[in-house]
Design a protein around this motif. Structure first.
Motif, mmCIF file in Angstrom:
data_model
loop_
_atom_site.group_PDB
_atom_site.id
_atom_site.type_symbol
_atom_site.label_atom_id
_atom_site.label_comp_id
_atom_site.label_asym_id
_atom_site.label_seq_id
_atom_site.Cartn_x
_atom_site.Cartn_y
_atom_site.Cartn_z
ATOM 1 N N LEU A 147 0.823 -1.205 0.000
ATOM 2 C CA LEU A 147 0.000 0.000 0.000
ATOM 3 C C LEU A 147 0.862 1.261 0.000
ATOM 4 O O LEU A 147 0.548 2.245 -0.691
ATOM 5 C CB LEU A 147 -0.924 0.001 1.224
ATOM 6 N N VAL A 148 1.936 1.234 0.765
ATOM 7 C CA VAL A 148 2.839 2.397 0.790
ATOM 8 C C VAL A 148 3.448 2.624 -0.586
ATOM 9 O O VAL A 148 3.614 3.767 -1.033
ATOM 10 C CB VAL A 148 3.930 2.193 1.858
ATOM 11 N N ALA A 149 3.777 1.535 -1.288
ATOM 12 C CA ALA A 149 4.334 1.663 -2.634
ATOM 13 C C ALA A 149 3.335 2.302 -3.595
ATOM 14 O O ALA A 149 3.736 2.929 -4.583
ATOM 15 C CB ALA A 149 4.758 0.286 -3.148
ATOM 16 N N GLN A 150 2.039 2.167 -3.306
ATOM 17 C CA GLN A 150 1.004 2.791 -4.121
ATOM 18 C C GLN A 150 0.695 4.214 -3.669
ATOM 19 O O GLN A 150 -0.178 4.870 -4.234
ATOM 20 C CB GLN A 150 -0.282 1.955 -4.067
ATOM 21 N N GLY A 151 1.377 4.670 -2.637
ATOM 22 C CA GLY A 151 1.132 6.004 -2.116
ATOM 23 C C GLY A 151 -0.069 6.092 -1.205
ATOM 24 O O GLY A 151 -0.615 7.184 -0.998
ATOM 25 N N ILE A 152 -0.464 4.960 -0.630
ATOM 26 C CA ILE A 152 -1.616 4.924 0.267
ATOM 27 C C ILE A 152 -1.100 4.772 1.699
ATOM 28 O O ILE A 152 -0.491 3.751 2.037
ATOM 29 C CB ILE A 152 -2.566 3.759 -0.082
ATOM 30 N N TYR A 153 -1.342 5.792 2.497
ATOM 31 C CA TYR A 153 -0.853 5.803 3.878
ATOM 32 C C TYR A 153 -2.047 5.815 4.830
ATOM 33 O O TYR A 153 -3.204 5.923 4.409
ATOM 34 C CB TYR A 153 0.047 7.016 4.124
ATOM 35 N N ILE A 154 -1.738 5.747 6.120
ATOM 36 C CA ILE A 154 -2.808 5.692 7.107
ATOM 37 C C ILE A 154 -3.619 6.981 7.118
ATOM 38 O O ILE A 154 -4.820 6.973 7.429
ATOM 39 C CB ILE A 154 -2.231 5.403 8.512
ATOM 40 N N ALA A 155 -2.996 8.095 6.760
ATOM 41 C CA ALA A 155 -3.703 9.380 6.769
ATOM 42 C C ALA A 155 -4.177 9.803 5.383
ATOM 43 O O ALA A 155 -4.639 10.935 5.205
ATOM 44 C CB ALA A 155 -2.794 10.468 7.350
ATOM 45 N N ASN A 157 -6.807 8.654 3.527
ATOM 46 C CA ASN A 157 -8.253 8.843 3.545
ATOM 47 C C ASN A 157 -8.836 7.957 4.635
ATOM 48 O O ASN A 157 -8.104 7.221 5.329
ATOM 49 C CB ASN A 157 -8.876 8.520 2.183
ATOM 50 N N GLN A 158 -10.144 8.017 4.784
ATOM 51 C CA GLN A 158 -10.785 7.269 5.863
ATOM 52 C C GLN A 158 -10.672 5.757 5.669
ATOM 53 O O GLN A 158 -10.437 5.005 6.610
ATOM 54 C CB GLN A 158 -12.259 7.680 5.964
ATOM 55 N N ALA A 159 -10.826 5.301 4.442
ATOM 56 C CA ALA A 159 -10.780 3.870 4.174
ATOM 57 C C ALA A 159 -9.394 3.294 4.476
ATOM 58 O O ALA A 159 -9.267 2.220 5.080
ATOM 59 C CB ALA A 159 -11.165 3.588 2.723
ATOM 60 N N SER A 160 -8.349 3.993 4.054
ATOM 61 C CA SER A 160 -6.998 3.514 4.323
ATOM 62 C C SER A 160 -6.686 3.539 5.819
ATOM 63 O O SER A 160 -5.976 2.661 6.331
ATOM 64 C CB SER A 160 -5.973 4.356 3.560
ATOM 65 N N SER A 161 -7.230 4.528 6.504
ATOM 66 C CA SER A 161 -7.022 4.584 7.952
ATOM 67 C C SER A 161 -7.606 3.349 8.634
ATOM 68 O O SER A 161 -6.959 2.738 9.498
ATOM 69 C CB SER A 161 -7.662 5.854 8.529
ATOM 70 N N PHE A 162 -8.805 2.974 8.233
ATOM 71 C CA PHE A 162 -9.424 1.790 8.835
ATOM 72 C C PHE A 162 -8.658 0.526 8.470
ATOM 73 O O PHE A 162 -8.554 -0.388 9.300
ATOM 74 C CB PHE A 162 -10.884 1.674 8.405
ATOM 75 N N PHE A 163 -8.138 0.446 7.265
ATOM 76 C CA PHE A 163 -7.381 -0.754 6.896
ATOM 77 C C PHE A 163 -6.155 -0.912 7.789
ATOM 78 O O PHE A 163 -5.898 -2.000 8.323
ATOM 79 C CB PHE A 163 -6.948 -0.680 5.430
ATOM 80 N N TYR A 164 -5.398 0.153 7.954
ATOM 81 C CA TYR A 164 -4.202 0.084 8.790
ATOM 82 C C TYR A 164 -4.560 -0.182 10.252
ATOM 83 O O TYR A 164 -3.869 -0.943 10.940
ATOM 84 C CB TYR A 164 -3.402 1.375 8.670
ATOM 85 N N ILE A 165 -5.632 0.446 10.729
ATOM 86 C CA ILE A 165 -6.011 0.266 12.131
ATOM 87 C C ILE A 165 -6.500 -1.156 12.384
ATOM 88 O O ILE A 165 -6.104 -1.811 13.359
ATOM 89 C CB ILE A 165 -7.090 1.295 12.531
#
Length: 225
Positions: A147-155, A157-165
């Motif tokens: 996910l980080v390689a795709q530029g998706i971090y915990i902050a 958006n809301q969906a990515s935040s829930f995935f990491y949490i």
């Protein structure tokens, strides 16, 4: 005689109040080493496996309440948020799920070996379960890196935040289960108040619960797309 002082003898009388013989009263709970003694009953209670099962049940309920609160927030925001951006699950979560499910089967195989008094077989399957637990956590790290390689971090958006949490909290609690597996594997149970079979049974409750919890979280994340 003149010049001497007579010292009277002082007699100390210790009265046994209440009668019934001397000696110190028995410790709380009564009993010496007899079968009917309270101390013996207290020792039996301390060695009872029920209190270990009760403790792990309380822990499971607490963890379940924590994740149910997160799941409720996920559902509310997913339906009501206008800025929700879907996060596609990394492919590694699917084989990783198979690893975790396989660990439940190997754990039960280990308990079966223990029931048959095959200690070496128990240790082999139990160690295999522990290794699968570490592999699952490693698979979660790979998913986060993808996910980080795709530029998706915990902050992001809301969906990515829930995935990491969700995945992070589950991984932390699963590591607690791995520690329990290691404890059962290396602990010498000859002089402890709990038997190896009891410890393995209690650890299996927690491990199977973590498996079921992961299936629930994965379904929630997948259907929440």
């Amino acid at each position: 005689m003149p010049g001497t002082t007579a010292t009277p003898d002082i007699e100390i009388i210790v009265e046994d109040i209440g009668g019934g013989g001397g000696g110190l009263p028995p410790p709380f709970g009564g009993g010496d080493d007899g079968d009917g003694g309270g101390g013996n009953r207290r020792r039996n209670w301390s060695a009872s496996p029920k209190r270990y099962s009760t403790a792990i049940a309380i822990g499971i309920v607490a963890i379940l309440m924590f994740f149910m609160a997160l799941a409720s927030a996920f559902i509310v925001l997913r339906r009501g948020s206008a800025v929700w951006v879907t996060v596609h699950l990394p492919f590694v979560v699917w084989p990783n799920t198979c690893v975790l499910l396989a660990s439940s089967f190997t754990l039960e195989a280990a308990r079966r070996r223990l029931f048959l008094a095959d200690l070496s077989g128990f240790q082999k399957f139990w160690l295999f379960t522990t290794v699968l637990g570490f592999l699952f956590v490693g698979g979660q790290l790979i998913a986060w890196r993808q996910l980080v390689a795709q530029g998706i971090y915990i902050a992001s958006n809301q969906a990515s935040s829930f995935f990491y949490i969700f995945t992070g909290a589950h991984a932390v609690h699963l590591l607690g289960g791995v520690c329990a597996l290691l404890y059962v594997l290396v602990r010498k149970f000859k002089e402890t108040t709990v038997s190896r079979s009891t410890a393995a049974e209690v650890a299996s409750y927690y491990w199977h619960f973590m498996d079921g919890l992961w299936i629930f979280l994965l379904a929630l994340l997948y259907l929440g797309k």
